[in-house]
Design an enzyme around this catalytic site. Sequence first.
Site, PDB file in Angstrom:
ATOM      1  N   GLN A  20       0.751  -1.248  -0.130  1.00 52.43           N
ATOM      2  CA  GLN A  20       0.144  -0.259   0.093  1.00 52.43           C
ATOM      3  C   GLN A  20       0.652   1.252   0.004  1.00 52.43           C
ATOM      4  O   GLN A  20       0.456   2.443  -0.544  1.00 52.43           O
ATOM      5  CB  GLN A  20      -0.722  -0.114   1.107  1.00 52.43           C
ATOM      6  CG  GLN A  20      -1.999  -1.078   1.354  1.00 52.43           C
ATOM      7  CD  GLN A  20      -2.912  -1.199   2.357  1.00 52.43           C
ATOM      8  OE1 GLN A  20      -2.702  -1.642   3.355  1.00 52.43           O
ATOM      9  NE2 GLN A  20      -3.945  -0.427   2.209  1.00 52.43           N
ATOM     10  N   HIS A 114       0.893  -9.177   4.568  1.00 56.29           N
ATOM     11  CA  HIS A 114      -0.237  -8.370   4.751  1.00 56.29           C
ATOM     12  C   HIS A 114      -0.837  -8.279   3.000  1.00 56.29           C
ATOM     13  O   HIS A 114      -0.402  -7.465   2.233  1.00 56.29           O
ATOM     14  CB  HIS A 114       0.089  -6.711   4.852  1.00 56.29           C
ATOM     15  CG  HIS A 114      -0.956  -5.897   5.369  1.00 56.29           C
ATOM     16  ND1 HIS A 114      -0.908  -5.508   6.501  1.00 56.29           N
ATOM     17  CD2 HIS A 114      -2.074  -5.778   4.611  1.00 56.29           C
ATOM     18  CE1 HIS A 114      -2.097  -4.805   6.566  1.00 56.29           C
ATOM     19  NE2 HIS A 114      -2.712  -4.838   5.353  1.00 56.29           N
ATOM     20  N   ASN A 158      -2.035 -10.833   8.157  1.00 56.08           N
ATOM     21  CA  ASN A 158      -2.894  -9.756   8.508  1.00 56.08           C
ATOM     22  C   ASN A 158      -4.303 -10.133   7.791  1.00 56.08           C
ATOM     23  O   ASN A 158      -4.518 -10.576   6.757  1.00 56.08           O
ATOM     24  CB  ASN A 158      -2.529  -8.608   7.624  1.00 56.08           C
ATOM     25  CG  ASN A 158      -3.573  -7.347   7.692  1.00 56.08           C
ATOM     26  OD1 ASN A 158      -3.695  -6.973   8.875  1.00 56.08           O
ATOM     27  ND2 ASN A 158      -4.482  -6.953   6.832  1.00 56.08           N
ATOM     28  N   GLU A 159      -5.154 -10.153   8.689  1.00 57.30           N
ATOM     29  CA  GLU A 159      -6.498 -10.485   8.106  1.00 57.30           C
ATOM     30  C   GLU A 159      -6.980 -11.628   7.247  1.00 57.30           C
ATOM     31  O   GLU A 159      -7.510 -11.688   6.268  1.00 57.30           O
ATOM     32  CB  GLU A 159      -7.249  -9.225   7.682  1.00 57.30           C
ATOM     33  CG  GLU A 159      -7.158  -8.084   8.406  1.00 57.30           C
ATOM     34  CD  GLU A 159      -7.780  -6.876   8.107  1.00 57.30           C
ATOM     35  OE1 GLU A 159      -8.416  -6.642   6.929  1.00 57.30           O
ATOM     36  OE2 GLU A 159      -8.130  -5.919   8.795  1.00 57.30           O
TER      37      GLU A 159
HETATM   38  C1  FCB Z   1      -7.857  -3.398   6.436  1.00 61.33           C
HETATM   39  C2  FCB Z   1      -6.661  -3.823   5.821  1.00 61.33           C
HETATM   40  C3  FCB Z   1      -5.699  -2.639   5.614  1.00 61.33           C
HETATM   41  C4  FCB Z   1      -6.547  -1.356   5.142  1.00 61.33           C
HETATM   42  C5  FCB Z   1      -7.538  -0.987   5.970  1.00 61.33           C
HETATM   43  C6  FCB Z   1      -8.557   0.211   5.780  1.00 61.33           C
HETATM   44  O1  FCB Z   1      -8.641  -4.291   6.425  1.00 61.33           O
HETATM   45  O2  FCB Z   1      -5.556  -4.571   6.873  1.00 61.33           O
HETATM   46  O3  FCB Z   1      -4.680  -2.949   4.804  1.00 61.33           O
HETATM   47  O4  FCB Z   1      -6.969  -1.671   3.984  1.00 61.33           O
HETATM   48  O5  FCB Z   1      -8.492  -2.052   6.273  1.00 61.33           O
END
Ligand code: FCB
Length: 426
Positions: A20, A114, A158-159
Site C-alpha cells: 500500500q 499483509h 494480516n486479516e
Molecule cells: C484493513 C487492511 C488494511 C487497510 C484497512 C483500511 O482491512 O488490513 O490494509 O486496507 O483495512
Amino acid sequence: MPELRFPDGFLWGAATAAHQVEGNNVHSDWWAWERVPGTPVHEPSGRACEHYQRYPEDVALLAELGLNTYRYSIEWARIEPEEGVIDQEAVDHYLAMTDRVREAGLTPFVTLNHFTLPAWLGRRGGWLDAAAPRSFARYCTRVVEALGDRVDWYATINEPGVVAFGGYLGALGFPPGGRTVGEWERASQALIAAHLAARDAVRTARPEARVGQTLSLTEWEADAGATPLLEYLRRMTEDVFIEASADDDWVGIQTYTRQRVALPDALAPVLRRVIAVSALRRVIVPVAVRRGMRHFGHAPSRDGVRRTLLGYEFRPEAVAATLRRTAALLPGKPLVVTEHGVATTDDRDRVEFVRRGLTAVHDCLTDGLPILGYLHWSALDNYEWAHGYAPTFGLIEVDRKTQQRTVRPSARMLGEIARTGALTVE
Ligand code: FCB
C-alpha cells in the site's frame, strides 16, 4: 480537565502495509491482478507513497510526533521474487529500515504477510496451493533469522478472514478471484495452517519474540431474520481465526465499523436450512454474499447514518465490541488494537474517531481487558486495494503528484496522547 490514563508501556503507533505504501511491488500477485482486465480494481498501485525509498523521512515523522511503535510489513514478493531465490538486497533493505525504526526510538511491529503473495505463488492458486503454508513458513524463517534481535513483535498474517472471503469467495475483488464456498473454505483452512506453521517458525528462529496474527473483526448487529446468516458469516470470517489464535502470544484487533443486517423474520428458518445443507449452501451463499457485499458499507446515506468515504457507518466505538467479544472467546489473551481508523477528507473526523475510539478502548481497560496498545491505521494516505487512492486514511497526508508529506492535526493529537499516556476529556 479530567483525563483518561493509559498503562505505562502501552504501544502507541501507526500502521502501514508494504504494497500500500512502498510502490513498484512488481513481483507480487496484486501487481499482476491490478493489470487483469475485468477485475474491480479501481486503479493500479504504481509508485504508491515511495515508502521503499522515503522510509527515513516517514519514520522520522512518526517518531517526532511522539509515537513509540511503527507497524509495517515485509514483502514476501520482494524477499523471494522467484521460488526458492532469496533477494539479499531486499533482505538488507528491511534490515536497514528496521535499524532506522529502532534508532528513531520506535518499536518495530512487523507483519510478515499483509494481503500480497509472490506472483509465482499466485499463479499456482495462491493460498490454495498445497505447499503454500510450508513455503510461507520457510520465508518467515529466513526473515526472522535475518532480523534477529531487532524485532520482538511479529504478526504472521494480516486479516486471514478478509483474504479468504475477498479473494476466494470473490466478495471484495481480491486476487486470485475465486468464487465458490469450497475455495473459500479451503483458503481459510490453508491460512490457519500457514499461521500455525509461521508461528512455529518465528518461535524457533526467535524464542523471545511475541507472535500473533491480526484479525478483521466487525461489530455485528442482526435482527431475528438475519441471525442465522450473521452467525454463519461471523463463524467463517472471524471465529475460526480467533480460535486459531488460542496459543498465540497476543491477538491483533482491527475494527472499522458496525454492520447491521436486517431481513424479514420469516426468512430465518429458510436461511438456517440453506446454511445447514451443504449442497444448498454452496449454491446460494456465494450469490447472496456477493449481492450483500455490493451494499456492504455502501448503503445510501439517506438512511440518516453518518458514513465514512468507504461508506462504512462512522462508529469508532465498534472497537470496544470486538475487543470484548475476543476477550470472551479467549479469556486473558493479550490484545493489541493493530488497526483502527477512518477514510475521510476532513481530518476533524479523524480526530473525533481517535478520541472516541480511545475512550472506548479505555473503558475496556477499566474493565480489566489486557490491551497492550493502539496502532492507528494508517500512518500515510495510501493505496486502499481495489478502491485505489481515493479513500484517505492517513495521519500524514501524501500529495499524489509531489509525494510531499503533510502532518495532519490528528497525527499531532495522537502523538500528544502517546507522549503523555493520557487522553484529556471535556
Ligand atoms: C484493513 C487492511 C488494511 C487497510 C484497512 C483500511 O482491512 O488490513 O490494509 O486496507 O483495512
